[in-house]
Design a protein around this motif. Structure first.
Motif, PDB file in Angstrom:
ATOM      1  N   ILE A  83      39.984  69.327 -22.955  1.00 43.94           N
ATOM      2  CA  ILE A  83      38.572  69.054 -23.253  1.00 43.94           C
ATOM      3  C   ILE A  83      38.128  67.818 -22.470  1.00 43.94           C
ATOM      4  CG2 ILE A  83      39.208  67.715 -25.310  1.00 43.94           C
ATOM      5  CD1 ILE A  83      36.060  69.879 -25.115  1.00 43.94           C
ATOM      6  N   VAL A  84      37.007  67.929 -21.786  1.00 41.69           N
ATOM      7  CA  VAL A  84      36.467  66.820 -20.996  1.00 41.69           C
ATOM      8  C   VAL A  84      35.035  66.568 -21.445  1.00 41.69           C
ATOM      9  CG1 VAL A  84      35.914  65.962 -18.684  1.00 41.69           C
ATOM     10  CG2 VAL A  84      37.885  67.480 -19.018  1.00 41.69           C
ATOM     11  N   VAL A  85      34.742  65.349 -21.859  1.00 36.87           N
ATOM     12  CA  VAL A  85      33.378  64.993 -22.247  1.00 36.87           C
ATOM     13  C   VAL A  85      32.530  64.849 -20.997  1.00 36.87           C
ATOM     14  CG1 VAL A  85      31.911  63.332 -23.446  1.00 36.87           C
ATOM     15  CG2 VAL A  85      34.213  63.808 -24.306  1.00 36.87           C
ATOM     16  N   SER A  86      31.330  65.427 -21.024  1.00 30.86           N
ATOM     17  CA  SER A  86      30.495  65.430 -19.829  1.00 30.86           C
ATOM     18  C   SER A  86      29.018  65.352 -20.206  1.00 30.86           C
ATOM     19  CB  SER A  86      30.775  66.706 -19.027  1.00 30.86           C
ATOM     20  OG  SER A  86      30.002  66.748 -17.847  1.00 30.86           O
ATOM     21  N   THR A  87      28.196  65.191 -19.178  1.00 32.21           N
ATOM     22  CA  THR A  87      26.754  65.293 -19.374  1.00 32.21           C
ATOM     23  C   THR A  87      26.358  66.764 -19.288  1.00 32.21           C
ATOM     24  OG1 THR A  87      26.414  64.915 -17.003  1.00 32.21           O
ATOM     25  CG2 THR A  87      26.255  63.005 -18.463  1.00 32.21           C
ATOM     26  N   SER A  88      25.191  67.084 -19.824  1.00 34.27           N
ATOM     27  CA  SER A  88      24.741  68.474 -19.839  1.00 34.27           C
ATOM     28  C   SER A  88      24.414  68.991 -18.444  1.00 34.27           C
ATOM     29  CB  SER A  88      23.520  68.627 -20.745  1.00 34.27           C
ATOM     30  OG  SER A  88      22.421  67.887 -20.226  1.00 34.27           O
ATOM     31  N   CYS A  89      24.083  68.077 -17.540  1.00 30.60           N
ATOM     32  CA  CYS A  89      23.745  68.406 -16.159  1.00 30.60           C
ATOM     33  C   CYS A  89      23.813  67.120 -15.358  1.00 30.60           C
ATOM     34  CB  CYS A  89      22.345  69.031 -16.073  1.00 30.60           C
ATOM     35  SG  CYS A  89      21.024  67.925 -16.633  1.00 30.60           S
ATOM     36  N   SER A  90      23.448  67.187 -14.106  1.00 32.03           N
ATOM     37  CA  SER A  90      23.417  65.985 -13.284  1.00 32.03           C
ATOM     38  C   SER A  90      22.451  64.958 -13.869  1.00 32.03           C
ATOM     39  CB  SER A  90      22.970  66.349 -11.858  1.00 32.03           C
ATOM     40  OG  SER A  90      22.679  65.185 -11.113  1.00 32.03           O
ATOM     41  N   LEU A  91      22.765  63.678 -13.674  1.00 29.61           N
ATOM     42  CA  LEU A  91      21.913  62.604 -14.191  1.00 29.61           C
ATOM     43  C   LEU A  91      20.760  62.260 -13.251  1.00 29.61           C
ATOM     44  CD1 LEU A  91      24.624  60.218 -15.702  1.00 29.61           C
ATOM     45  CD2 LEU A  91      23.095  61.778 -16.911  1.00 29.61           C
ATOM     46  N   LEU A  92      20.568  63.040 -12.199  1.00 29.29           N
ATOM     47  CA  LEU A  92      19.476  62.760 -11.274  1.00 29.29           C
ATOM     48  C   LEU A  92      18.107  63.015 -11.905  1.00 29.29           C
ATOM     49  CD1 LEU A  92      18.185  65.652 -10.057  1.00 29.29           C
ATOM     50  CD2 LEU A  92      20.358  65.694  -8.853  1.00 29.29           C
ATOM     51  N   HIS A  93      18.103  63.664 -13.077  1.00 27.46           N
ATOM     52  CA  HIS A  93      16.840  64.007 -13.726  1.00 27.46           C
ATOM     53  C   HIS A  93      16.280  62.873 -14.582  1.00 27.46           C
ATOM     54  CE1 HIS A  93      17.561  68.143 -12.499  1.00 27.46           C
ATOM     55  NE2 HIS A  93      18.776  68.030 -12.978  1.00 27.46           N
ATOM     56  N   THR A  94      17.020  61.836 -14.772  1.00 21.01           N
ATOM     57  CA  THR A  94      16.556  60.744 -15.618  1.00 21.01           C
ATOM     58  C   THR A  94      16.482  59.445 -14.820  1.00 21.01           C
ATOM     59  OG1 THR A  94      16.895  59.652 -17.755  1.00 21.01           O
ATOM     60  CG2 THR A  94      18.857  60.074 -16.434  1.00 21.01           C
TER      61      THR A  94
END
Length: 236
Positions: free
Chosen positions: A138-149
Motif C-alpha cells: 500500500i502506497v499513500v498518494s495524491t488523487s492526481c498530480s498536484l499541478l492543479h492546485t
C-alpha cells in the motif's frame, strides 16, 4: 508505439527504476474495442518495460468495472493508482478483488482542491486497504498530480489566519501524504494533533451574506456532468 518504446529505453538507460503512465481516459465508459486496444498497447510495450517497475495511474472519477478488470489484468505492471477522492466507488472494486502481489497507490489526498485533508478519515481508508492488498503493497498518494492546485501557503501572507488553517496547497499536501504514510507504519506525525486538520464545515462557517453566490464548480466529476459544490449554484 515506436516512440514510447524509444522513451522507455532511454529512461531505463538513465537508471530510472519506476515508470508511470497516466491513463485518465479509463474513467470513461469505453467501448469493448477501446479496452482491447488499451490491453494490446501495453502488450506491445511489455518487452520494452521488462525489468522496470511500471505504475499506471487513473484519476478524476470512478473507474467502471470493465475498465478496472481490463486494467488490473495487465501483465508486467507493478502497481495501480486510483483517485479515491473523486472515485469513491472504485473502493468497492478494490475490495472486491485486487491482483495479488501488486502495489496499490491509494490517492486519498485531493490533488485538485485547496482544502486541508481529513487525515483521520484518510488514515482509516488506507488502513482498510492495507488489509486487502498487504502491508508492504500500500502506497499513500495524491488523487492526481498536484499541478492543479496552488504551490505553497507560505506565500499567502495576507490571508485570515483561521481561513488559512483550513487550506493545503501543493507543498502542504506533500506533508499530508508523508504524515499519512508515517501514521500507517505506526508513527503518527504531529500534524494529526493540529486542530485545523479536522476538515472544516466551510458552508456552515462562512456567512456568504446570501447563498446565491455563483461559482464555477471545479469539484470532482462523474462524466459527463460536473457535481456542484454544496451551497453553490452550478455554472455551465
Amino acid at each position: 508505439m515506436a516512440v514510447y518504446k524509444e522513451v522507455v529505453t532511454e529512461l531505463k538507460e538513465a537508471g530510472v527504476s519506476w515508470i508511470q503512465f497516466d491513463e485518465p481516459t479509463l474513467v470513461m465508459d469505453l467501448e469493448s474495442h477501446k479496452l482491447q486496444a488499451f490491453s494490446h498497447a501495453y502488450s506491445e510495450l511489455a518487452s520494452s518495460l521488462s525489468g522496470s517497475n511500471v505504475l499506471i495511474e487513473t484519476y478524476f472519477a470512478d473507474v467502471p468495472a470493465e475498465a478496472y478488470k481490463t486494467l488490473t489484468a495487465l501483465k508486467g505492471v507493478t502497481g495501480f493508482g486510483f483517485d479515491l477522492v473523486c472515485g469513491t466507488k472504485t473502493l468497492n472494486l478494490i475490495k472486491g478483488g485486487f491482483p495479488s502481489g501488486k502495489y496499490l497507490f491509494a490517492g486519498v489526498v485531493d490533488g485538485r482542491n485547496i482544502w486541508a485533508n481529513d487525515l483521520t478519515a484518510s488514515l482509516g481508508t488506507v488502513q482498510d486497504l492495507e488489509g486487502i492488498v498487504g502491508k508492504d503493497k500500500i502506497v499513500v498518494s495524491t488523487s492526481c498530480s498536484l499541478l492543479h492546485t496552488a504551490v505553497d501557503l507560505v506565500n499567502e501572507t495576507k490571508l485570515d489566519k483561521e481561513i488559512k488553517s483550513w487550506l493545503a496547497f501543493a507543498a502542504q499536501k506533500v506533508v499530508e501524504v508523508n504524515a499519512l504514510a508515517k501514521a500507517l507504519s505506526g508513527h503518527k506525525d504531529e500534524v494529526f494533533s493540529f486542530p485545523h486538520r479536522k476538515f472544516p464545515d466551510v458552508e456552515g462557517t462562512i456567512d456568504w451574506n446570501g447563498k446565491n453566490l455563483t461559482l464555477v464548480s471545479y469539484c470532482c466529476f462523474n462524466s459527463p456532468m460536473n457535481v456542484p459544490l454544496p451551497g453553490f449554484q452550478k455554472v455551465f
